[in-house]
Design a protein around this motif. Structure first.
Motif, PDB file in Angstrom:
ATOM      1  N   ASP A  67       0.880  -1.125   0.184  1.00  0.00           N
ATOM      2  CA  ASP A  67       0.099  -0.095   0.121  1.00  0.00           C
ATOM      3  C   ASP A  67       0.835   1.524   0.066  1.00  0.00           C
ATOM      4  OD1 ASP A  67      -2.108  -1.479   0.179  1.00  0.00           O
ATOM      5  OD2 ASP A  67      -2.034  -1.701   2.482  1.00  0.00           O
ATOM      6  N   GLU A  68       1.966   1.301   0.770  1.00  0.00           N
ATOM      7  CA  GLU A  68       2.964   2.278   0.826  1.00  0.00           C
ATOM      8  C   GLU A  68       3.478   2.776  -0.324  1.00  0.00           C
ATOM      9  OE1 GLU A  68       5.880   4.354   3.990  1.00  0.00           O
ATOM     10  OE2 GLU A  68       6.289   2.252   3.432  1.00  0.00           O
ATOM     11  N   ARG A  69       3.874   1.666  -1.134  1.00  0.00           N
ATOM     12  CA  ARG A  69       4.376   1.529  -2.382  1.00  0.00           C
ATOM     13  C   ARG A  69       3.539   2.206  -3.331  1.00  0.00           C
ATOM     14  NH1 ARG A  69       6.948  -3.745  -4.773  1.00  0.00           N
ATOM     15  NH2 ARG A  69       4.578  -4.232  -5.028  1.00  0.00           N
ATOM     16  N   ALA A  70       2.424   1.672  -3.470  1.00  0.00           N
ATOM     17  CA  ALA A  70       1.322   2.355  -4.388  1.00  0.00           C
ATOM     18  C   ALA A  70       1.053   3.843  -4.003  1.00  0.00           C
ATOM     19  CB  ALA A  70      -0.024   1.499  -4.187  1.00  0.00           C
ATOM     20  N   VAL A  71       0.990   4.398  -2.800  1.00  0.00           N
ATOM     21  CA  VAL A  71       1.000   5.535  -2.844  1.00  0.00           C
ATOM     22  C   VAL A  71       2.203   6.560  -3.048  1.00  0.00           C
ATOM     23  CG1 VAL A  71       0.561   7.352  -0.792  1.00  0.00           C
ATOM     24  CG2 VAL A  71      -0.745   5.362  -0.857  1.00  0.00           C
ATOM     25  N   PHE A  72       3.245   5.775  -2.928  1.00  0.00           N
ATOM     26  CA  PHE A  72       4.581   6.513  -3.511  1.00  0.00           C
ATOM     27  C   PHE A  72       4.597   6.489  -4.838  1.00  0.00           C
ATOM     28  CE2 PHE A  72       8.704   5.693  -5.215  1.00  0.00           C
ATOM     29  CZ  PHE A  72       9.703   6.539  -4.442  1.00  0.00           C
ATOM     30  N   ASP A  73       4.012   5.612  -5.537  1.00  0.00           N
ATOM     31  CA  ASP A  73       3.833   5.840  -7.080  1.00  0.00           C
ATOM     32  C   ASP A  73       3.119   6.988  -7.276  1.00  0.00           C
ATOM     33  OD1 ASP A  73       5.691   3.662  -7.256  1.00  0.00           O
ATOM     34  OD2 ASP A  73       4.154   2.067  -7.557  1.00  0.00           O
ATOM     35  N   ALA A  74       1.827   6.945  -6.855  1.00  0.00           N
ATOM     36  CA  ALA A  74       0.755   7.850  -7.010  1.00  0.00           C
ATOM     37  C   ALA A  74       1.369   9.304  -6.810  1.00  0.00           C
ATOM     38  CB  ALA A  74      -0.390   7.723  -6.003  1.00  0.00           C
ATOM     39  N   ILE A  75       2.231   9.706  -5.582  1.00  0.00           N
ATOM     40  CA  ILE A  75       2.647  11.023  -5.611  1.00  0.00           C
ATOM     41  C   ILE A  75       3.772  11.329  -6.476  1.00  0.00           C
ATOM     42  CG2 ILE A  75       4.094  12.331  -3.781  1.00  0.00           C
ATOM     43  CD1 ILE A  75       2.594  10.643  -1.568  1.00  0.00           C
ATOM     44  N   SER A  77       3.834  10.479  -9.350  1.00  0.00           N
ATOM     45  CA  SER A  77       3.322  10.610 -10.613  1.00  0.00           C
ATOM     46  C   SER A  77       2.828  12.083 -10.873  1.00  0.00           C
ATOM     47  CB  SER A  77       2.016   9.928 -10.854  1.00  0.00           C
ATOM     48  OG  SER A  77       0.949  10.177 -10.307  1.00  0.00           O
ATOM     49  N   VAL A  78       2.856  12.902  -9.747  1.00  0.00           N
ATOM     50  CA  VAL A  78       2.434  14.161 -10.019  1.00  0.00           C
ATOM     51  C   VAL A  78       3.761  14.913 -10.522  1.00  0.00           C
ATOM     52  CG1 VAL A  78       1.908  16.395  -8.440  1.00  0.00           C
ATOM     53  CG2 VAL A  78       0.885  14.078  -8.052  1.00  0.00           C
ATOM     54  N   SER A  79       3.371  16.034 -11.319  1.00  0.00           N
ATOM     55  CA  SER A  79       4.501  16.694 -11.889  1.00  0.00           C
ATOM     56  C   SER A  79       5.451  17.550 -10.811  1.00  0.00           C
ATOM     57  CB  SER A  79       3.707  17.760 -12.987  1.00  0.00           C
ATOM     58  OG  SER A  79       3.053  18.633 -12.310  1.00  0.00           O
ATOM     59  N   ARG A  80       6.650  17.400 -11.059  1.00  0.00           N
ATOM     60  CA  ARG A  80       7.533  18.243 -10.271  1.00  0.00           C
ATOM     61  C   ARG A  80       7.622  17.538  -8.823  1.00  0.00           C
ATOM     62  NH1 ARG A  80       5.401  22.294 -13.286  1.00  0.00           N
ATOM     63  NH2 ARG A  80       4.585  23.364 -11.661  1.00  0.00           N
ATOM     64  N   VAL A  81       7.060  16.634  -8.592  1.00  0.00           N
ATOM     65  CA  VAL A  81       7.217  15.890  -7.332  1.00  0.00           C
ATOM     66  C   VAL A  81       7.989  14.690  -7.171  1.00  0.00           C
ATOM     67  CG1 VAL A  81       5.878  14.832  -5.214  1.00  0.00           C
ATOM     68  CG2 VAL A  81       5.008  16.855  -6.465  1.00  0.00           C
ATOM     69  N   GLY A  82       9.119  14.677  -6.694  1.00  0.00           N
ATOM     70  CA  GLY A  82      10.229  13.780  -6.782  1.00  0.00           C
ATOM     71  C   GLY A  82      10.201  12.684  -5.608  1.00  0.00           C
ATOM     72  N   PRO A  83      10.848  11.555  -5.497  1.00  0.00           N
ATOM     73  CA  PRO A  83      10.648  10.562  -4.468  1.00  0.00           C
ATOM     74  C   PRO A  83      11.101  11.057  -3.148  1.00  0.00           C
ATOM     75  CG  PRO A  83      12.798  10.115  -6.014  1.00  0.00           C
ATOM     76  CD  PRO A  83      11.886  11.211  -6.548  1.00  0.00           C
ATOM     77  N   SER A 114       7.044  19.015   6.159  1.00  0.00           N
ATOM     78  CA  SER A 114       8.216  19.607   5.723  1.00  0.00           C
ATOM     79  C   SER A 114       8.458  19.588   4.393  1.00  0.00           C
ATOM     80  CB  SER A 114       9.218  19.062   6.856  1.00  0.00           C
ATOM     81  OG  SER A 114      10.382  19.671   6.784  1.00  0.00           O
ATOM     82  N   GLY A 115       9.141  20.648   3.849  1.00  0.00           N
ATOM     83  CA  GLY A 115       9.615  20.861   2.615  1.00  0.00           C
ATOM     84  C   GLY A 115       8.636  20.551   1.338  1.00  0.00           C
ATOM     85  N   LEU A 116       7.407  20.542   1.502  1.00  0.00           N
ATOM     86  CA  LEU A 116       6.389  20.482   0.598  1.00  0.00           C
ATOM     87  C   LEU A 116       6.066  21.836   0.014  1.00  0.00           C
ATOM     88  CD1 LEU A 116       5.319  17.870  -0.797  1.00  0.00           C
ATOM     89  CD2 LEU A 116       3.173  17.963   0.547  1.00  0.00           C
ATOM     90  N   GLY A 117       5.481  22.538   0.891  1.00  0.00           N
ATOM     91  CA  GLY A 117       4.944  23.983   0.522  1.00  0.00           C
ATOM     92  C   GLY A 117       3.349  23.939  -0.124  1.00  0.00           C
ATOM     93  N   LYS A 118       2.879  25.141   0.005  1.00  0.00           N
ATOM     94  CA  LYS A 118       1.430  25.093  -0.142  1.00  0.00           C
ATOM     95  C   LYS A 118       1.250  24.937  -1.533  1.00  0.00           C
ATOM     96  CE  LYS A 118      -2.756  27.838   0.229  1.00  0.00           C
ATOM     97  NZ  LYS A 118      -3.244  29.262   0.498  1.00  0.00           N
ATOM     98  N   LYS A 119       1.858  25.361  -2.746  1.00  0.00           N
ATOM     99  CA  LYS A 119       1.784  25.265  -4.050  1.00  0.00           C
ATOM    100  C   LYS A 119       1.877  23.902  -4.440  1.00  0.00           C
ATOM    101  CE  LYS A 119       3.012  29.871  -5.836  1.00  0.00           C
ATOM    102  NZ  LYS A 119       3.946  30.803  -6.403  1.00  0.00           N
ATOM    103  N   THR A 120       3.003  23.011  -4.044  1.00  0.00           N
ATOM    104  CA  THR A 120       3.169  21.741  -4.279  1.00  0.00           C
ATOM    105  C   THR A 120       1.893  20.646  -3.755  1.00  0.00           C
ATOM    106  OG1 THR A 120       5.425  21.875  -4.119  1.00  0.00           O
ATOM    107  CG2 THR A 120       4.670  19.688  -4.212  1.00  0.00           C
ATOM    108  N   LEU A 126      -4.778  18.651  -6.832  1.00  0.00           N
ATOM    109  CA  LEU A 126      -5.406  18.946  -8.078  1.00  0.00           C
ATOM    110  C   LEU A 126      -5.194  17.746  -8.851  1.00  0.00           C
ATOM    111  CD1 LEU A 126      -6.774  20.728 -10.012  1.00  0.00           C
ATOM    112  CD2 LEU A 126      -4.482  21.654 -10.670  1.00  0.00           C
ATOM    113  N   GLU A 127      -3.923  17.308  -9.016  1.00  0.00           N
ATOM    114  CA  GLU A 127      -3.589  16.183  -9.931  1.00  0.00           C
ATOM    115  C   GLU A 127      -4.184  14.669  -9.291  1.00  0.00           C
ATOM    116  OE1 GLU A 127       0.384  16.048 -11.803  1.00  0.00           O
ATOM    117  OE2 GLU A 127       0.440  18.247 -11.633  1.00  0.00           O
ATOM    118  N   LEU A 128      -4.383  14.646  -8.434  1.00  0.00           N
ATOM    119  CA  LEU A 128      -4.819  13.197  -7.775  1.00  0.00           C
ATOM    120  C   LEU A 128      -6.035  13.116  -7.668  1.00  0.00           C
ATOM    121  CD1 LEU A 128      -1.578  12.135  -5.288  1.00  0.00           C
ATOM    122  CD2 LEU A 128      -1.969  11.335  -7.734  1.00  0.00           C
TER     123      LEU A 128
END
Length: 206
Positions: A67-75, A77-83, A114-120, A126-128
């Motif tokens: 489940d955690e891996r599936a959520v990692f893959d989903a996150i 997949s969002v533009s400009r969001v890295g591992p 921490s490190g995410l920010g409101k825009k991200t 929006l994308e998920l």
């Protein structure tokens, strides 16, 4: 493709683990949630993995549950969001909490990471949004035992008045965690004002 590791857990720290399989030690970067869910060093464990290949590196990421891996893959997949940001989210929120936050459009919950920010955070929602059923087929909470799952905790009240009340409480100086704790005892309310009054009554009683 390295999809799963089963072997002796020989090292773990706040950034990842080393699992020895047939004499080879594999280093996997993990969330704090996975580090805490895995057994003590020296014991056998199962780590679900995702290998990301780049021009300059091959990075292996590990997870205590599929489940955690599936959520990692989903996150990721969002533009400009890295591992690394995905691991930060999973260090602060369980898979079930991520799915719930997406479904509610809970930007503030993501922005508290921490490190995410409101825009991200807004881009994540929006994308998920609307895709969580496909991304999160099963989202039980991680248990303390590696590879096992416990039932998802009851969802907190949905968006609308609840989220507005929580935002109002954070505006009064409460942290996000304090605001959610206060609202957890408020029960189901039909307006922002009712949520706030019930939450503040609970705070005063403590």
């Amino acid at each position: 493709m390295i999809h799963r590791l089963r072997g002796q857990l020989i090292e773990k720290d706040n950034e990842g683990v080393v699992v020895e399989c047939a004499g080879v030690g594999y280093r996997a970067l993990t969330s704090l949630t996975t580090v805490q869910a895995l057994p003590p060093t020296g014991e056998e464990c199962v780590v679900h993995t995702r290998l990301i290949v780049r021009e300059d590196a091959q990075l292996l990421f590990g997870f205590a549950s599929r489940d955690e891996r599936a959520v990692f893959d989903a996150i990721t997949s969002v533009s400009r969001v890295g591992p690394k940001l995905a691991l930060a989210v999973l260090s602060s929120m369980s898979p079930g909490q991520v799915a719930e936050a997406v479904a509610r459009g809970d930007v503030l919950k993501f922005a508290s990471v921490s490190g995410l920010g409101k825009k991200t955070a807004e881009r994540l929602v929006l994308e998920l949004k609307g895709k969580e059923a496909a991304f999160f087929e099963v989202v039980p909470e991680l248990s303390s035992k590696n590879g096992s799952s416990a039932p998802v905790a009851p969802a907190s009240p949905g968006g609308g008045p609840y989220l507005e009340a929580r935002e109002a409480l954070t505006g009064l100086g409460y942290s996000l965690e304090e605001a959610e704790a206060a609202l957890s005892g408020a029960g189901e309310q039909d307006s922002v004002e009712a949520y706030i009054k019930a939450a503040l009554r609970g705070v005063r009683r403590r």
